[in-house]
Design an enzyme around this catalytic site. Structure first.
Site, PDB file in Angstrom:
ATOM      1  CE  LYS A 146      -7.617   1.504   3.553  1.00 26.17           C
ATOM      2  NZ  LYS A 146      -6.302   1.865   4.124  1.00 26.17           N
ATOM      3  CB  CYS A 181      -4.674  -1.482   4.127  1.00 21.58           C
ATOM      4  SG  CYS A 181      -3.729  -1.515   5.685  1.00 21.58           S
ATOM      5  CD  GLU A 212      -2.729   1.195   2.535  1.00 21.79           C
ATOM      6  OE1 GLU A 212      -3.773   1.858   2.524  1.00 21.79           O
ATOM      7  OE2 GLU A 212      -2.336   0.541   3.532  1.00 21.79           O
TER       8      GLU A 212
END
Length: 298
Positions: free
Chosen positions: A118, A155, A45
């Site tokens: 995300k 993540c 990331e």
């Protein structure tokens, strides 16, 4: 996805100090992975710089860039020059005042073939992402590539079984998580161990529940708090690949950059789902309450 084996490489990353230095290090690692036979390469990331979300600073928005943009051009060239499908992670400037934490997938000819913004954004000490990132609006939609249909998440999405499930129900053949997670140096060794174990366990659960391989590629190394008010973060590495029964197929170390390579048996999902038909037995007629924020026990 065909049943032929697929060689996958995870580039466990340590910040090299600048965008150019990080991209140069990434290019060298991708080339090495491809020379060793990798056809799919996954990056960590926000790999073009430090994990900047330890503090809230207006000037940090200058790090963001458009997609497509300069970093996309470099990453696309890496994919093309090495004949690999490449999963990258960038700080996207979508418009003035509108920024995302975005994964980009490049095909073997260098074309960007899909993005994922995300969806779950944390806001915890040392992880002030809500200050920087607008929650994604791409939904949980797999990205089709020459190596298969990739369920790319990022993540903090790792902690949400709903995200993994929707990717699986949408035909994802792999679950992929570019990641930046680590310890607070002030935590006790026991607490650090519990956190790392939880991180691996929840993702292995996604592999089991959906009978899919899971690929988690993390950062490594200590990164100081730019404000000097906190001890910084020790990113714990431990990038890993789990198989469709949650078995650990490959695992990197904690403290060093590393290229972790694994050959995936792409026929395992079909075989496991015949034995454990979880998708068949889902009670979709009974899951309505999952759409509520909380179910009041009274």
């Amino acid at each position: 996805m065909p049943n032929a084996p697929l060689s996958v490489a995870l580039i466990q990353h340590r910040d090299a100090g600048s965008v150019e230095a990080n991209l140069d290090a990434t290019a060298a690692a991708v080339a090495k992975a491809a020379a060793n036979g990798a056809r799919l390469v996954v990056l960590a990331e926000l790999h073009t710089g430090p994990y900047f979300c330890q503090t809230e600073d207006l000037a940090t928005f200058d790090r963001a860039e458009a997609i497509p943009g300069p970093s996309c051009e470099r990453l696309g060239a890496m994919a093309r020059d090495n004949g690999v499908v490449l999963v990258g992670s960038l700080f996207e400037r979508r418009a003035a005042g509108l920024y995302h934490n975005t994964a980009v997938v490049f095909e073997t000819d260098g074309r960007p073939v899909g993005t994922y913004r995300k969806m779950h954004i944390p806001d915890d000490p040392g992880y002030y992402e809500k200050y920087y990132f607008t929650p994604g609006d791409t939904g949980f939609v797999p990205i089709d590539t020459s190596v298969g249909r990739l369920g790319v998440l990022v993540c903090w999405d790792q902690w949400y079984p709903e995200a993994a499930r929707i990717m699986a129900l949408s035909g994802a053949e792999l679950l992929i998580y570019p990641t930046a997670i680590g310890w607070d140096p002030q935590d006790t060794p026991e607490e650090q161990a519990r956190q790392q174990d939880a991180w691996m366990t929840v993702q292995r659960g996604h592999a089991v529940a959906n009978n899919l391989p899971v690929i988690a590629c993390n950062r490594t190394g200590h990164e100081p708090d730019p404000s000097g008010h906190a001890p910084g973060a020790n990113f714990w590495g431990t990038s890993f690949v789990a198989g469709p029964q949650g078995e650990i197929l490959a695992r990197a170390g904690e403290a060093q950059p590393e290229i972790l390579t694994i050959e995936l048996d792409r026929g395992r999902t079909e075989a496991v789902r015949r034995q454990w038909p979880f998708l068949r037995d889902r009670r979709i007629d009974a899951y309505g309450p999952i759409l509520q924020r909380y179910i009041d026990p009274t």
